[in-house]
Design a protein around this motif. Structure first.
Motif, PDB file in Angstrom:
ATOM      1  N   GLN A  45       5.822 -41.282   7.004  1.00  0.00           N
ATOM      2  CA  GLN A  45       6.557 -40.242   6.286  1.00  0.00           C
ATOM      3  C   GLN A  45       7.972 -40.728   6.002  1.00  0.00           C
ATOM      4  O   GLN A  45       8.683 -41.178   6.909  1.00  0.00           O
ATOM      5  CB  GLN A  45       6.616 -38.947   7.102  1.00  0.00           C
ATOM      6  N   GLU A  59       8.844 -42.879   9.059  1.00  0.00           N
ATOM      7  CA  GLU A  59       8.412 -42.643  10.436  1.00  0.00           C
ATOM      8  C   GLU A  59       6.910 -42.860  10.520  1.00  0.00           C
ATOM      9  O   GLU A  59       6.148 -42.304   9.720  1.00  0.00           O
ATOM     10  CB  GLU A  59       8.763 -41.210  10.861  1.00  0.00           C
ATOM     11  N   ARG A  63      -2.689 -41.204  13.738  1.00  0.00           N
ATOM     12  CA  ARG A  63      -3.851 -40.378  13.404  1.00  0.00           C
ATOM     13  C   ARG A  63      -5.056 -40.939  14.132  1.00  0.00           C
ATOM     14  O   ARG A  63      -5.232 -42.146  14.204  1.00  0.00           O
ATOM     15  CB  ARG A  63      -4.118 -40.410  11.891  1.00  0.00           C
ATOM     16  N   ASN A 118       7.591 -43.203  17.321  1.00  0.00           N
ATOM     17  CA  ASN A 118       7.763 -42.222  18.397  1.00  0.00           C
ATOM     18  C   ASN A 118       7.382 -42.835  19.738  1.00  0.00           C
ATOM     19  O   ASN A 118       6.336 -43.473  19.852  1.00  0.00           O
ATOM     20  CB  ASN A 118       6.879 -40.997  18.139  1.00  0.00           C
ATOM     21  N   SER A 120       6.883 -41.854  23.822  1.00  0.00           N
ATOM     22  CA  SER A 120       6.790 -40.783  24.824  1.00  0.00           C
ATOM     23  C   SER A 120       7.588 -41.124  26.075  1.00  0.00           C
ATOM     24  O   SER A 120       7.669 -42.293  26.449  1.00  0.00           O
ATOM     25  CB  SER A 120       5.344 -40.587  25.267  1.00  0.00           C
ATOM     26  N   ASP A 180      14.539 -37.167  18.951  1.00  0.00           N
ATOM     27  CA  ASP A 180      13.621 -36.335  18.166  1.00  0.00           C
ATOM     28  C   ASP A 180      13.685 -34.880  18.624  1.00  0.00           C
ATOM     29  O   ASP A 180      14.040 -34.605  19.768  1.00  0.00           O
ATOM     30  CB  ASP A 180      12.197 -36.866  18.397  1.00  0.00           C
ATOM     31  N   ARG A 204      12.389 -29.064  13.740  1.00  0.00           N
ATOM     32  CA  ARG A 204      11.854 -28.306  12.618  1.00  0.00           C
ATOM     33  C   ARG A 204      11.946 -26.786  12.804  1.00  0.00           C
ATOM     34  O   ARG A 204      12.097 -26.047  11.834  1.00  0.00           O
ATOM     35  CB  ARG A 204      10.384 -28.715  12.413  1.00  0.00           C
ATOM     36  N   GLU A 240      11.159 -28.202   3.842  1.00  0.00           N
ATOM     37  CA  GLU A 240      10.083 -27.850   2.900  1.00  0.00           C
ATOM     38  C   GLU A 240      10.586 -27.227   1.612  1.00  0.00           C
ATOM     39  O   GLU A 240       9.872 -27.178   0.619  1.00  0.00           O
ATOM     40  CB  GLU A 240       9.095 -26.889   3.580  1.00  0.00           C
ATOM     41  N   PHE A 259       8.035 -32.121   3.921  1.00  0.00           N
ATOM     42  CA  PHE A 259       7.082 -32.068   2.817  1.00  0.00           C
ATOM     43  C   PHE A 259       7.782 -31.979   1.464  1.00  0.00           C
ATOM     44  O   PHE A 259       7.234 -32.401   0.455  1.00  0.00           O
ATOM     45  CB  PHE A 259       6.118 -30.881   3.006  1.00  0.00           C
TER      46      PHE A 259
HETATM   47  P1  C2E Z   1       7.439 -35.519  15.406  1.00  0.00           P
HETATM   48  O1  C2E Z   1       7.747 -36.910  15.798  1.00  0.00           O
HETATM   49  O2  C2E Z   1       8.536 -34.526  15.514  1.00  0.00           O
HETATM   50  O3  C2E Z   1       6.882 -35.634  13.926  1.00  0.00           O
HETATM   51  C1  C2E Z   1       7.035 -34.652  12.949  1.00  0.00           C
HETATM   52  C2  C2E Z   1       5.762 -33.852  12.745  1.00  0.00           C
HETATM   53  O4  C2E Z   1       6.000 -32.836  11.778  1.00  0.00           O
HETATM   54  C3  C2E Z   1       4.592 -34.657  12.202  1.00  0.00           C
HETATM   55  O5  C2E Z   1       3.404 -34.052  12.704  1.00  0.00           O
HETATM   56  C4  C2E Z   1       4.697 -34.422  10.705  1.00  0.00           C
HETATM   57  O6  C2E Z   1       3.481 -34.608  10.015  1.00  0.00           O
HETATM   58  C5  C2E Z   1       5.135 -32.987  10.671  1.00  0.00           C
HETATM   59  N1  C2E Z   1       5.917 -32.659   9.477  1.00  0.00           N
HETATM   60  C6  C2E Z   1       6.712 -33.464   8.758  1.00  0.00           C
HETATM   61  N2  C2E Z   1       7.301 -32.805   7.742  1.00  0.00           N
HETATM   62  C7  C2E Z   1       6.866 -31.529   7.822  1.00  0.00           C
HETATM   63  C8  C2E Z   1       7.134 -30.348   7.046  1.00  0.00           C
HETATM   64  O7  C2E Z   1       7.888 -30.337   6.084  1.00  0.00           O
HETATM   65  N3  C2E Z   1       6.497 -29.201   7.455  1.00  0.00           N
HETATM   66  C9  C2E Z   1       5.650 -29.172   8.528  1.00  0.00           C
HETATM   67  N4  C2E Z   1       5.068 -28.019   8.810  1.00  0.00           N
HETATM   68  N5  C2E Z   1       5.393 -30.262   9.276  1.00  0.00           N
HETATM   69  C10 C2E Z   1       5.999 -31.421   8.932  1.00  0.00           C
HETATM   70  P2  C2E Z   1       2.240 -34.921  13.352  1.00  0.00           P
HETATM   71  O8  C2E Z   1       2.041 -36.186  12.571  1.00  0.00           O
HETATM   72  O9  C2E Z   1       1.080 -34.017  13.550  1.00  0.00           O
HETATM   73  O10 C2E Z   1       2.829 -35.334  14.749  1.00  0.00           O
HETATM   74  C11 C2E Z   1       3.140 -34.378  15.723  1.00  0.00           C
HETATM   75  C12 C2E Z   1       3.870 -34.982  16.902  1.00  0.00           C
HETATM   76  O11 C2E Z   1       3.025 -35.908  17.588  1.00  0.00           O
HETATM   77  C13 C2E Z   1       5.102 -35.806  16.498  1.00  0.00           C
HETATM   78  O12 C2E Z   1       6.193 -34.951  16.251  1.00  0.00           O
HETATM   79  C14 C2E Z   1       5.255 -36.677  17.724  1.00  0.00           C
HETATM   80  O13 C2E Z   1       5.925 -35.984  18.731  1.00  0.00           O
HETATM   81  C15 C2E Z   1       3.822 -36.921  18.134  1.00  0.00           C
HETATM   82  N6  C2E Z   1       3.406 -38.235  17.643  1.00  0.00           N
HETATM   83  C16 C2E Z   1       2.952 -38.596  16.423  1.00  0.00           C
HETATM   84  N7  C2E Z   1       2.687 -39.919  16.368  1.00  0.00           N
HETATM   85  C17 C2E Z   1       3.001 -40.417  17.589  1.00  0.00           C
HETATM   86  C18 C2E Z   1       2.957 -41.732  18.165  1.00  0.00           C
HETATM   87  O14 C2E Z   1       2.622 -42.733  17.541  1.00  0.00           O
HETATM   88  N8  C2E Z   1       3.359 -41.839  19.480  1.00  0.00           N
HETATM   89  C19 C2E Z   1       3.782 -40.752  20.193  1.00  0.00           C
HETATM   90  N9  C2E Z   1       4.156 -40.946  21.472  1.00  0.00           N
HETATM   91  N10 C2E Z   1       3.849 -39.521  19.678  1.00  0.00           N
HETATM   92  C20 C2E Z   1       3.457 -39.354  18.388  1.00  0.00           C
END
Ligand code: C2E
Ligand code: MG
Ligand code: MG
Ligand code: MG
Length: 282
Positions: A45, A59, A63, A118, A120, A180, A204, A240, A259
């Motif tokens: 993103q 970022e 998936r 990201n 953890s 974050d 967010r 958004e 988005f």
């Molecule tokens: P995060 O790092 O805070 O990532 C932002 C999340 O918000 C992402 O969800 C993204 O798809 C979503 N997002 C971005 N823009 C918007 C928007 O405008 N509106 C809405 N409603 N959502 C938006 P995602 O991809 O489902 O990831 C969720 C969380 O999972 C991430 O939050 C992060 O904490 C974790 N994550 C994702 N990938 C990794 C990774 O590779 N390693 C680790 N440790 N955690 C990860």
């Protein structure tokens, strides 16, 4: 097995075994195998500079494409990976893959982008993050300033001296570090000012409610000012709407993600965004 350490969230007691715990049990073994089976992939993103409107970085977001269950969201398996002690294996894969991808884009003659990964809190506990980062940079050939780690606010409050020392190692290597989901944790301002950081990412939940909700507007403005007084960049996630972007611009936010400007997308798709103006605030 309920006594095994680090499995607090998924303890299994045979007598109480119900459908949900059966599901978790199978997901657990599936998750263990997912790395070897190459079921993970990364989407990216964009992060956009509010002044130039151009992409400054991306970022990486993981998936999991399960062969029968389909797509499983990170919020549904990252906490499990953490409690099972699998997050370091997955996290190292993410880091390597993101750096590899950044170099692949470069190989195609695309402009250098900073890639954020990201990390953890548990990864900091289980392995030497700075060492893995150094190795990955050496192997991939990516310049350190083109890599950023996104850490959580809660990490800054845990084992402060240890974390500070890893952050100093990362600073010495030359990678960036951002916090974050900022505003949802309880970081102490004195710790924050002593940590070598580069950016605060406004959570967010606050961004969603601006500009209309007064408390959210107040909090967002305060976080931007806090970032700037600590000489950090302010980045807003989950943007958004144009109204949100205009408010953030007016408050001096440096970068936005959401988005409105770019959804998480596959690497090939992202190429089309690279030399476009994605945002223009008048
Ligand atoms: P995060 O790092 O805070 O990532 C932002 C999340 O918000 C992402 O969800 C993204 O798809 C979503 N997002 C971005 N823009 C918007 C928007 O405008 N509106 C809405 N409603 N959502 C938006 P995602 O991809 O489902 O990831 C969720 C969380 O999972 C991430 O939050 C992060 O904490 C974790 N994550 C994702 N990938 C990794 C990774 O590779 N390693 C680790 N440790 N955690 C990860
Ligand atoms: Mg993040
Ligand atoms: Mg975030
Ligand atoms: Mg978030």
């Amino acid at each position: 097995r309920a006594k095994d350490g680090g499995r607090d969230a998924f303890q299994l007691y045979a007598p109480a075994m119900n459908a949900r715990s059966m599901e978790l049990l199978s997901l657990e073994s599936e998750l263990r195998r997912a790395v070897d089976r190459s079921e993970f992939r990364l989407v990216y993103q964009g992060k956009v500079d509010m002044e130039s409107g151009q992409l400054t970085g991306v970022e990486a977001l993981i998936r999991w494409q399960h062969p029968t269950l389909g797509a499983i969201a990170p919020n549904d398996f990252i906490p499990m990976a953490e409690s099972l002690g699998l997050i370091s294996t997955i996290g190292t894969w993410v880091l390597r893959e993101a750096c590899r991808q950044a170099m692949e884009w470069r190989g195609k003659g695309l402009p250098p982008l900073c890639v954020s990964v990201n990390v953890s809190p548990r990864q900091f506990r289980d392995c030497d993050v700075a060492e893995i980062v150094a190795e990955t940079l050496a192997t991939s050939g990516l310049e350190p300033h083109n890599l950023e780690l996104e850490i959580t606010e809660s990490l800054l409050m845990q084992r402060v001296d240890e974390v500070a020392s890893v952050l100093r190692d990362l600073r010495a290597i030359g990678v960036k570090v951002s916090v974050d989901d900022f505003g949802t944790g309880y970081s102490s301002l004195s710790y924050l000012s002593r940590m070598p950081l580069d950016a605060l990412k406004i959570d967010r939940t606050f961004v969603t409610d601006i500009p209309d909700a007064e408390d959210a507007a107040e909090i967002v403005g305060t976080i931007i000012n806090l970032a700037h007084s600590l000489k950090l960049k302010a980045v807003a996630e989950g943007v958004e709407t144009v109204a949100q972007a205009m408010f953030l611009h007016q408050k001096g936010c440096d970068q936005v993600q959401g988005f409105l400007v770019a959804r998480p997308m596959a690497p090939a798709e992202l190429i089309s965004l690279m030399d476009r103006r994605l945002l223009s605030i008048i």
